[in-house]
Design an enzyme around this catalytic site. Structure first.
Site, PDB file in Angstrom:
ATOM      1  N   ASP A   1       1.059  -1.423   0.150  1.00 38.08           N
ATOM      2  CA  ASP A   1      -0.179   0.038   0.002  1.00 38.08           C
ATOM      3  C   ASP A   1       0.970   1.302  -0.046  1.00 38.08           C
ATOM      4  OD1 ASP A   1      -1.620   2.139   0.428  1.00 38.08           O
ATOM      5  OD2 ASP A   1      -2.940   0.951   2.001  1.00 38.08           O
TER       6      ASP A   1
ATOM      7  N   TYR B   1      -9.973  15.594  -9.521  1.00 40.36           N
ATOM      8  CA  TYR B   1      -9.196  14.887 -10.700  1.00 40.36           C
ATOM      9  C   TYR B   1      -8.274  15.529 -11.315  1.00 40.36           C
ATOM     10  CZ  TYR B   1      -8.872  11.441 -14.311  1.00 40.36           C
ATOM     11  OH  TYR B   1      -8.413  10.659 -15.330  1.00 40.36           O
TER      12      TYR B   1
ATOM     13  N   LYS C   1      -4.386  14.515 -11.785  1.00 40.31           N
ATOM     14  CA  LYS C   1      -3.799  14.000 -12.907  1.00 40.31           C
ATOM     15  C   LYS C   1      -2.685  15.043 -13.483  1.00 40.31           C
ATOM     16  CE  LYS C   1      -5.387  10.198 -12.792  1.00 40.31           C
ATOM     17  NZ  LYS C   1      -4.703   9.063 -12.736  1.00 40.31           N
TER      18      LYS C   1
END
Length: 309
Positions: free
Chosen positions: A78, A180, A184
């Site tokens: 993780d 988002y 990105k």
């Protein structure tokens, strides 16, 4: 086998986030070039991650790497947990004493974006939005912070930040919602910053984006397979410009094998650009240019997909 067919023989790679999609394909292509590839992720044959897909595991990815001609090593990790990442890097150090290629492909946030695309910041569930940033930004930072001291031990290391979109596109387009968009755009800036820091050690950092990716999840969304993916164009004609994960993976493998890759340092690259530069194709022999098509269609709605395949 020759050095031409196995140009990465003896090289040690880490693909962080290699359970499926681009990460899996990149690991396999690095293996096909002869590398030892450590593949990480949270979905194993015994444990399912929050993505909720049991059909792809890191063990399977490692087996595909080995079958391709390299050596795949699956390490459940993780990347939000610094202790787990430290244990991973310490293992690579013990077993090889070096790291030549780091691919930061951790994401796993597709399940969060369905209910957030097109929403204003204050209408997005805050927990979901912050989780996107954890998965797409914090994981990359934790991994780079921990792994780069090993990578710079030998000159010529490569860091690849995998994202969605190029600097040219993301810099002029708002990516669906703020969370988002940040998730990105951050890897592009990370590569830019790391390029500055790695240059003194002879290292190279780039960001790389696939085009419209036919990942396992995207194919499932359209109810198609890689064999009959063109059936999805009946629902969405522009899907004809999509590409398989093999395409961007061949680009990353070509970068890793390029002794002159420092010329790309700090750059934002995409699979279509890399294909033109290095002369490879997608698995079906085509050479799609998704980002070129998307930008061209904005100014000319009659742009034909065939001109970008």
């Amino acid at each position: 086998m020759t050095t031409e067919t196995t140009p990465l023989h003896g090289r040690i790679c880490l693909v962080a986030g290699a359970t499926r999609g681009a990460g899996r394909a990149i690991a396999v292509q690095l293996g096909a070039a002869g590398a030892t590839v450590y593949v990480t992720g949270r979905t194993t044959r015994e444990k399912l991650s929050e993505v909720g897909r049991s059909t792809e595991t890191i063990e399977e990815t490692a087996e595909l790497v080995t079958a391709a001609g390299g050596r795949g090593v699956a390490v459940p990790t993780d990347h939000l947990e610094p202790e787990q990442v430290r244990a991973l890097v310490d293992r690579i150090d013990r077993e090889h004493g070096r790291l030549d290629v780091l691919v930061n492909d951790v994401w796993g946030g597709e399940h969060l974006i369905v209910d957030t695309f097109g929403k204003r910041t204050w209408d997005v569930d805050l927990a979901a939005g912050l989780r996107m940033l954890e998965l797409g930004v914090r994981t990359h930072l934790v991994t780079s912070h921990t792994a780069l001291p090993l990578l710079i031990r030998h000159p010529g290391g490569l860091v690849v930040e995998v994202t969605d979109g190029t600097a040219a596109y993301n810099g002029t387009h708002y990516r669906e919602n703020l969370f988002y968009d940040l998730a990105k755009n951050a890897p592009i800036r990370m590569a830019f910053g790391l390029a500055e820091e790695l240059a003194d050690n002879g290292g190279t950092a780039v960001s790389v984006s696939p085009g419209w990716l036919r990942s396992e999840q995207m194919l499932a969304h359209f109810g198609v397979t890689e064999e009959n993916w063109r059936d999805a164009t009946e629902q969405l004609p522009d899907f004809a410009v999509s590409e398989s994960p093999v395409y961007v993976a061949r680009g990353v493998a070509a970068l890793a094998a390029d002794p002159d890759r420092a010329r790309w340092n700090g750059r934002s690259l995409d699979s279509g650009l890399l294909a033109r530069e290095y002369g490879f194709t997608d698995a079906d022999g085509s050479r799609p240019d998704s980002w070129g098509f998307i930008l061209a269609k904005e100014t000319d709605p009659d742009t034909e997909v065939e001109d970008y395949r």
